[in-house]
Enzyme design. Structure first.
Site, short mmCIF file in Angstrom:
data_model
loop_
_atom_site.label_atom_id
_atom_site.label_comp_id
_atom_site.label_asym_id
_atom_site.label_seq_id
_atom_site.Cartn_x
_atom_site.Cartn_y
_atom_site.Cartn_z
N GLU A 106 -7.07 -5.93 8.80
CA GLU A 106 -5.54 -5.89 9.12
C GLU A 106 -5.73 -5.11 10.75
OE1 GLU A 106 -3.38 -3.13 7.01
OE2 GLU A 106 -1.65 -3.63 8.23
N TYR A 161 0.85 -1.18 0.03
CA TYR A 161 0.03 0.03 -0.15
C TYR A 161 0.80 1.27 0.02
CZ TYR A 161 -4.36 -2.37 1.13
OH TYR A 161 -5.54 -3.16 1.26
N SER A 162 1.69 1.22 0.99
CA SER A 162 2.49 2.70 1.39
C SER A 162 3.35 2.97 0.06
CB SER A 162 3.25 2.58 2.66
OG SER A 162 2.27 2.06 3.66
N GLU A 176 -3.37 8.29 15.06
CA GLU A 176 -4.21 9.39 14.86
C GLU A 176 -5.24 9.18 13.80
OE1 GLU A 176 -0.98 9.38 15.00
OE2 GLU A 176 -0.72 10.62 16.75
#
Ligand SMILES: Cc1cc2nc3c(=O)[nH]c(=O)nc-3n(C[C@H](O)[C@H](O)[C@H](O)COP(=O)(O)OP(=O)(O)OC[C@H]3O[C@@H](n4cnc5c(N)ncnc54)[C@H](O)[C@@H]3O)c2cc1C
Length: 387
Positions: free
Chosen positions: A248, A132-133, A371
């Site tokens: 996940e 993904y990242s 966050e």
């Protein structure tokens, strides 16, 4: 004896007979079995345990039997997990295929994809990594730029992924690519399965502060991927990716977080009764932690009951992820407070606590930062008005 008691007795007897003694007790680094094409079993017990569990489909207990799973109901699956926990049985397979890709394939995959991939995932034949990242797309994942252009019946993939857990060891990758650069950001993404042995793929490890080489960066240079490897609809990869993230986050949040020794027992063992009596502030922090831990365990128990009744966790997985990973950091910081400077001795008997603390810090980032989980809880669980 009711049906569930009968099932529990059957599972208990089967585990007693089939779970090798070496595959019980606290799991160390070497006890994890990632499987895959190149996997070399650490010992015979690891091989036997995986083979036996996979033969019953119990590496993926609730998946349908026709795809190699155990075909168990959520309630039966929970009984199996509890019986395994009762004897401290190791998980036979550490697999993103089971935790993440499988549920996404069951929901979005074609029949052909389910038949092709799921049985192999159950048996641990492929080591899957998550792509993904990217260097400029972490929390803001929809900014990702790795592109996949359709040419004939193949996608040509170019770009870079980063922070891919075990990407340099994995066989295949599931992840997001941009197939429609002219469409709005969310709509231009597709979910693609890529064989990492394809020409044009280069994966290299990244060394962490703990010294581990868990992460990698992966470069794609005109990599040819069959068009049939798209999961779900082209341009709707965001739906698949978000669904997968629920699993996940649930998985990371409900990990046992190493709570094998209660914090108060740990403090007592290291400081002794008198030492602990002389530390009122530390005692108060430990008591506060114990209360939060009890609340967390109650939350997990509640969600487990809901799952057994067929209620999907949905966005509440972000609560589990946030609460579980933050508590784990707190627990390690308290253990380090108990140890004092001895906790910094990386060669000492408790050296693992400092490295585990670093791992705990990473856990609150992976799968979406704390966050971001709070943002999800605010919007999707509490339904607060957005800014
Ligand atoms: C242990 C671990 C395993 C990982 N495994 C994988 C993997 O296998 N595959 C993969 O693709 N990725 C993986 N990652 C990467 C992970 O998903 C990203 O690191 C994560 O999503 C954060 O992205 P970033 O690092 O780019 O930080 P950024 O997104 O740049 O965030 C930096 C800081 O800004 C804060 N922030 C950003 N946006 C907001 C916002 N909207 N509101 C409030 N705060 C905000 C973040 O909380 C953070 O504190 C892994 C990371 C870790 C630590």
């Amino acid at each position: 004896m009711n049906e569930m008691d009968g099932f529990r007795a059957e599972v208990r007897a089967w585990l007693a007979e089939n779970c090798p003694p070496e595959k019980r007790g606290q799991m160390g680094e070497d006890d994890h079995c990632f499987g895959g094409r190149k996997w070399v079993f650490k010992n015979e017990a690891q091989r036997v345990w995986l083979e036996r569990m996979a033969a019953r489909g119990w590496t993926a207990p609730e998946w349908p039997a026709e795809y190699g799973g155990g075909g168990l109901s959520p309630a039966q699956g929970e009984i199996l997990r509890r019986e395994m926990a009762r004897i401290d049985a190791h998980s036979p397979l550490t697999s993103l295929g089971i935790w993440m890709l499988g549920p996404a394939l069951l929901r979005f995959g074609t029949e052909a994809q389910k038949r092709k991939y799921l049985p192999g995932i159950v048996r641990g034949e492929i080591w899957w990594a998550q792509g993904y990242s990217e260097p400029n797309a972490g929390s803001d994942l929809v900014s990702l730029q790795t592109k996949a252009e359709l040419v004939g019946d193949e996608y040509i993939v170019s770009g870079q992924k980063i922070w891919t857990s075990y990407g340099h060891k994995a066989d295949c990758l599931f992840g997001l690519v941009r197939t429609d650069p002219d469409k709005p950001r969310h709509e231009g993404l597709s979910f693609l399965l890529i064989d990492l042995t394809s020409p044009g793929v280069a994966a290299s490890p990244l060394r962490l502060i703990s010294g581990n080489e868990h992460f990698s960066q992966i470069f794609f240079d005109d990599v040819h991927v069959p068009a049939e490897n798209i999961v779900g609809t082209r341009g709707r990869g965001w739906d698949v990716a978000k669904y997968l993230l629920l699993f996940e986050r649930q998985m990371i949040g409900s990990m046992r977080m190493g709570e094998t020794v209660r914090l108060s027992d740990f403090a007592l063992a290291h400081l002794g009764k008198d030492g602990l009596a002389a530390e009122p502030l530390l005692r108060a922090r430990i008591a506060e932690f114990d209360l939060e831990m009890a609340a967390f365990e109650t939350l997990v128990a509640r969600y487990t009951e809901e799952a057994m009744a067929g209620v999907a966790l949905g966005a509440k997985s972000s609560m589990l992820k946030y609460f579980g990973t933050e508590l784990n950091v707190k627990r390690h910081e308290l253990m380090l407070s108990v140890l004092g400077t001895a906790g910094l001795d990386m060669d000492g008997g408790d050296a693992k606590i400092a490295t585990d603390w670093l791992g705990a810090l990473a856990n609150r980032i992976g799968g979406g930062t704390s966050e971001i989980q709070l943002n999800v809880v605010a919007k999707r669980v509490l339904e607060l008005p957005g800014g």
